[in-house]
Design a protein around this motif. Sequence first.
Motif, PDB file in Angstrom:
ATOM      1  N   GLU A 105       0.831  -1.222   0.000  1.00 58.17           N
ATOM      2  CA  GLU A 105       0.000   0.000   0.000  1.00 58.17           C
ATOM      3  C   GLU A 105       0.856   1.259   0.000  1.00 58.17           C
ATOM      4  N   VAL A 106       1.915   1.232   0.803  1.00 61.72           N
ATOM      5  CA  VAL A 106       2.790   2.410   0.850  1.00 61.72           C
ATOM      6  C   VAL A 106       3.503   2.571  -0.490  1.00 61.72           C
ATOM      7  N   GLU A 107       3.901   1.456  -1.091  1.00 62.33           N
ATOM      8  CA  GLU A 107       4.562   1.537  -2.400  1.00 62.33           C
ATOM      9  C   GLU A 107       3.629   2.144  -3.450  1.00 62.33           C
ATOM     10  N   THR A 108       2.376   1.735  -3.384  1.00 62.54           N
ATOM     11  CA  THR A 108       1.391   2.300  -4.324  1.00 62.54           C
ATOM     12  C   THR A 108       1.232   3.797  -4.096  1.00 62.54           C
ATOM     13  N   ARG A 151       5.381  14.975   0.995  1.00 62.21           N
ATOM     14  CA  ARG A 151       4.551  13.770   1.148  1.00 62.21           C
ATOM     15  C   ARG A 151       5.348  12.529   0.743  1.00 62.21           C
ATOM     16  N   LEU A 152       6.107  12.659  -0.342  1.00 61.98           N
ATOM     17  CA  LEU A 152       6.928  11.540  -0.822  1.00 61.98           C
ATOM     18  C   LEU A 152       7.987  11.158   0.218  1.00 61.98           C
ATOM     19  N   ALA A 153       8.652  12.169   0.756  1.00 58.49           N
ATOM     20  CA  ALA A 153       9.693  11.912   1.766  1.00 58.49           C
ATOM     21  C   ALA A 153       9.104  11.194   2.972  1.00 58.49           C
ATOM     22  N   GLN A 154       7.899  11.633   3.351  1.00 57.07           N
ATOM     23  CA  GLN A 154       7.211  11.033   4.500  1.00 57.07           C
ATOM     24  C   GLN A 154       6.882   9.558   4.210  1.00 57.07           C
ATOM     25  N   LEU A 172       7.829   3.681   4.355  1.00 59.30           N
ATOM     26  CA  LEU A 172       8.140   2.439   3.657  1.00 59.30           C
ATOM     27  C   LEU A 172       9.297   1.697   4.334  1.00 59.30           C
ATOM     28  N   ARG A 173      10.295   2.442   4.754  1.00 58.35           N
ATOM     29  CA  ARG A 173      11.416   1.800   5.460  1.00 58.35           C
ATOM     30  C   ARG A 173      10.930   1.104   6.726  1.00 58.35           C
TER      31      ARG A 173
END
Length: 175
Positions: free
Chosen positions: A129-132, A141-144, A149-150
């Motif tokens: 879900e996070v990858e999507t 937002r991407l950095a967050q 994801l990590r």
Amino acid sequence: MYCRIRDSMNREALFAVEHYRPQSLFPHLITEWSNLYYACSACNGAKRSFVARGRRAKTDFVPHPCEHSMFDHLRYRGATVVAHSETGTFAIDLLDLNAPTSIEFREFFERTLEQARTKLAESRLLVSEVETAISGSSGARLAQLQQGLRRAKANRQKAEDGLRYILGPYEALPA
Ligand SMILES: [Zn+2]
């Protein structure tokens, strides 16, 4: 071999080599590979030097994993062993396969396994879900999300390790 208690679940129990055909009566089979099985000390102790013989030898025996079809004699219903033949009844009785502690361990194992499987499925879902979400994001937002994801991947790794620990080294993790 008999009661399905795992050495990974009960570290207090001793496990030993079980000689299906007892050492005392079959000394020439002491190191015969096909006569050696891995069993807990409770089963090993209960079976001792039992060997089927006499008038009731055709029914009163302990099913051998290679020479008999276990399923014809013994089946697991949840954590309980159910007899499907006279032999099954005999073996349950001789080995005390439904001892309360054995049932408790099998129930505990099933519960723990189920929890670990659920945890792994959930952590895998979260990663995807996070990858999507990442694929359609930018900026702060991407950095967050990348940070998320990590964390999600670290959790997935933990869940995989947890299930691997329960299953032992030889069973495959769910795909
Ligand atoms: Zn056992």
